[in-house]
Motif scaffolding. Structure first.
Motif, mmCIF file in Angstrom:
data_model
loop_
_atom_site.group_PDB
_atom_site.id
_atom_site.type_symbol
_atom_site.label_atom_id
_atom_site.label_comp_id
_atom_site.label_asym_id
_atom_site.label_seq_id
_atom_site.Cartn_x
_atom_site.Cartn_y
_atom_site.Cartn_z
ATOM 1 N N ARG A 38 0.857 -1.188 0.000
ATOM 2 C CA ARG A 38 0.000 0.000 0.000
ATOM 3 C C ARG A 38 0.890 1.233 0.000
ATOM 4 N NH1 ARG A 38 -0.542 -2.701 4.426
ATOM 5 N NH2 ARG A 38 -2.705 -3.299 4.078
ATOM 6 N N PRO A 39 0.426 2.337 -0.559
ATOM 7 C CA PRO A 39 1.198 3.584 -0.466
ATOM 8 C C PRO A 39 1.212 4.084 0.970
ATOM 9 C CG PRO A 39 -0.948 3.988 -1.471
ATOM 10 C CD PRO A 39 -0.835 2.507 -1.312
ATOM 11 N N PHE A 40 2.199 4.881 1.298
ATOM 12 C CA PHE A 40 2.259 5.464 2.640
ATOM 13 C C PHE A 40 2.469 6.965 2.524
ATOM 14 C CE2 PHE A 40 6.486 3.885 1.519
ATOM 15 C CZ PHE A 40 7.343 4.916 1.874
ATOM 16 N N PRO A 41 2.182 7.715 3.592
ATOM 17 C CA PRO A 41 2.227 9.177 3.507
ATOM 18 C C PRO A 41 3.575 9.711 3.028
ATOM 19 C CG PRO A 41 1.125 8.486 5.522
ATOM 20 C CD PRO A 41 1.687 7.250 4.904
ATOM 21 N N GLU A 42 3.536 10.750 2.217
ATOM 22 C CA GLU A 42 4.756 11.364 1.705
ATOM 23 C C GLU A 42 5.636 11.893 2.826
ATOM 24 O OE1 GLU A 42 6.113 11.652 -1.295
ATOM 25 O OE2 GLU A 42 4.534 10.438 -2.213
ATOM 26 N N SER A 43 5.020 12.258 3.946
ATOM 27 C CA SER A 43 5.778 12.804 5.074
ATOM 28 C C SER A 43 6.525 11.732 5.856
ATOM 29 C CB SER A 43 4.833 13.546 6.016
ATOM 30 O OG SER A 43 3.802 12.677 6.476
ATOM 31 N N MET A 44 6.280 10.464 5.535
ATOM 32 C CA MET A 44 6.867 9.346 6.267
ATOM 33 C C MET A 44 8.100 8.830 5.536
ATOM 34 S SD MET A 44 4.905 5.786 7.376
ATOM 35 C CE MET A 44 3.641 6.640 8.311
ATOM 36 N N SER A 45 9.193 8.591 6.267
ATOM 37 C CA SER A 45 10.413 8.076 5.651
ATOM 38 C C SER A 45 10.270 6.578 5.378
ATOM 39 C CB SER A 45 11.610 8.309 6.573
ATOM 40 O OG SER A 45 11.510 7.490 7.732
ATOM 41 N N TYR A 46 11.160 6.043 4.551
ATOM 42 C CA TYR A 46 11.161 4.600 4.296
ATOM 43 C C TYR A 46 11.389 3.824 5.588
ATOM 44 C CZ TYR A 46 11.432 5.362 -0.786
ATOM 45 O OH TYR A 46 11.157 5.715 -2.086
ATOM 46 N N GLU A 47 12.287 4.333 6.439
ATOM 47 C CA GLU A 47 12.579 3.646 7.698
ATOM 48 C C GLU A 47 11.349 3.638 8.609
ATOM 49 O OE1 GLU A 47 16.269 4.850 5.770
ATOM 50 O OE2 GLU A 47 14.485 5.988 6.331
ATOM 51 N N GLU A 48 10.660 4.760 8.698
ATOM 52 C CA GLU A 48 9.449 4.809 9.526
ATOM 53 C C GLU A 48 8.365 3.894 8.965
ATOM 54 O OE1 GLU A 48 9.307 9.244 11.508
ATOM 55 O OE2 GLU A 48 8.745 9.043 9.403
ATOM 56 N N ALA A 49 8.225 3.879 7.646
ATOM 57 C CA ALA A 49 7.204 3.030 7.030
ATOM 58 C C ALA A 49 7.466 1.561 7.341
ATOM 59 C CB ALA A 49 7.171 3.257 5.522
ATOM 60 N N ALA A 50 8.739 1.158 7.274
ATOM 61 C CA ALA A 50 9.091 -0.236 7.555
ATOM 62 C C ALA A 50 8.963 -0.567 9.034
ATOM 63 C CB ALA A 50 10.515 -0.528 7.080
ATOM 64 N N ALA A 51 8.867 0.453 9.885
ATOM 65 C CA ALA A 51 8.761 0.241 11.325
ATOM 66 C C ALA A 51 7.324 0.311 11.822
ATOM 67 C CB ALA A 51 9.601 1.291 12.062
ATOM 68 N N LEU A 52 6.370 0.542 10.935
ATOM 69 C CA LEU A 52 5.012 0.820 11.398
ATOM 70 C C LEU A 52 4.051 -0.355 11.311
ATOM 71 C CD1 LEU A 52 3.018 4.027 11.136
ATOM 72 C CD2 LEU A 52 1.924 1.985 10.229
ATOM 73 N N LEU A 53 4.002 -1.048 10.175
ATOM 74 C CA LEU A 53 2.887 -1.950 9.918
ATOM 75 C C LEU A 53 2.724 -3.036 10.976
ATOM 76 C CD1 LEU A 53 2.651 -2.716 6.089
ATOM 77 C CD2 LEU A 53 1.165 -1.288 7.502
ATOM 78 N N MET A 54 3.759 -3.806 11.239
ATOM 79 C CA MET A 54 3.587 -4.954 12.124
ATOM 80 C C MET A 54 3.410 -4.535 13.573
ATOM 81 S SD MET A 54 5.785 -8.489 12.459
ATOM 82 C CE MET A 54 5.296 -9.005 10.823
ATOM 83 N N THR A 55 4.229 -3.607 14.055
ATOM 84 C CA THR A 55 4.145 -3.230 15.465
ATOM 85 C C THR A 55 2.853 -2.463 15.760
ATOM 86 O OG1 THR A 55 5.583 -1.364 14.919
ATOM 87 C CG2 THR A 55 6.603 -3.246 15.974
ATOM 88 N N TYR A 56 2.586 -1.421 14.995
ATOM 89 C CA TYR A 56 1.373 -0.647 15.243
ATOM 90 C C TYR A 56 0.128 -1.417 14.803
ATOM 91 C CZ TYR A 56 4.181 3.429 16.420
ATOM 92 O OH TYR A 56 5.059 4.296 17.039
#
Length: 330
Positions: A106-124
């Motif tokens: 899925r696309p993710f917000p432009e304000s979000m870095s690649y590192e943050e995006a990879a850190a979000l889905l499973m944990t949150y």
């Protein structure tokens, strides 16, 4: 391309970095140039053949990735080459390229870095499913988070605060408790490192009751082991004990406590829930992205490793040294 491979069961030291053929997309697949890979506890278990799913070897660990689309299959309609996406793929992420069905990115917000995006889905994703769907958490309730500075624990702290709960953070060091307090916990304390004797367990239970004003409504247990029973003993009437994971061991719970407190012990298996009800998960992820853009949550990436040191990233998590999320960059 290079990939970090598990070729036989074992710890992180068994992983090897090798050249492998680049993947080709199937009809509904996309191929990603991987930019970042979130490291999660299932990676620790999977390479040891201790997880619910056992991929055929050789395989690459890494179940959540972010990157840009390099190629698309002939039936892909939702995405094009160059799109920034984040994906939940189970395994296969610790590689320079990864092939994924279009339904799993899925696309993710432009304000979000690649590192943050990879850190979000499973944990949150796990913690929001736990608190919202399994715990039925309500504003004003108290929430105890065991292992509050780990990936899912820190996410639970942030989400509990965003949902209007009073969060009590428990962790194994003051440094970890301080981080959880920075992320929104109202109170916090340091627990003894296990194994715990009966006196230590009683002290833990009493501390939870003290900080909770007699008890707590919801317990988020990402630790297990000797910490679970004393936490359950500190639960309020009609409370919910959320079973997340067992890095300290699988506990045995005295079920008479659930009768005496009329409380629930609730399992949380986000990965299976996603497969069973993808629409509900999509709604949750949409809400998480909205919380991120509103500044209510922000993935805490405590450490990054290059792909060549992916084994060290998994070791940091396995040894319970991580604070927030560890990410492998590609």
């Amino acid at each position: 391309m290079k990939a970090l491979l598990s070729k036989s069961p074992g710890g992180p030291e068994t992983l090897v970095l090798e050249d492998v053929p680049s993947p080709e997309p199937g009809d509904t697949d996309v191929v990603l140039d991987v930019k970042a890979v979130g490291v999660n506890y299932p990676d620790v278990l999977m390479i040891q053949d201790m997880y619910q799913f056992k991929p055929e070897r050789p395989f690459s660990p890494g179940g959540e990735i972010s990157g840009t689309i390099k190629a698309v299959g002939k039936d892909v309609t939702k995405y094009k080459v160059g799109d920034r996406v984040v994906g939940s793929i189970g395994w296969g992420g610790m590689a320079e390229e990864a092939v994924v069905d279009q339904a799993r990115v899925r696309p993710f917000p432009e304000s979000m870095s690649y590192e943050e995006a990879a850190a979000l889905l499973m944990t949150y994703g796990t913690s929001y499913y736990a608190l919202k769907d399994r715990g039925n958490c309500k504003p004003g309730e108290s929430l105890l988070v065991l292992g509050a500075a780990g990936g899912v624990g820190l996410a639970a702290v942030e989400l509990g605060k965003a949902m209007g709960m009073e969060v009590i953070a428990a962790a194994s060091s003051q440094e970890k408790v301080d981080l959880a307090m920075e992320k929104g916990a109202a109170k916090g304390f340091v627990y003894d490192r296990g194994p715990l004797d009966r006196d230590q367990q009683k002290t833990l239970s009493n501390k939870i009751k003290e900080l909770g004003g007699g008890g707590v409504d919801v317990i988020y247990d990402g630790v297990g082991g000797d910490y679970a029973e004393p936490a359950l003993r500190a639960m309020n009437w009609d409370g919910r004990f959320l079973v997340i994971g067992f890095p300290a061991g699988i506990p045995k719970m005295p079920l008479n406590l659930t009768l005496l407190k009329s409380c629930n012990i609730v399992g949380v298996f986000w990965g299976a829930a996603v497969a069973r009800d993808p629409e509900a998960n999509e709604a949750n992820i949409k809400e998480l992205f909205e919380m991120y853009e509103a500044g209510k949550i922000k993935p805490h990436v405590s450490n990054t490793y290059p792909l060549s040191e992916g084994a060290a990233a998994i070791s940091e998590l396995m040894n319970r040294k991580a604070k927030g999320k560890v990410v492998v960059t590609v």
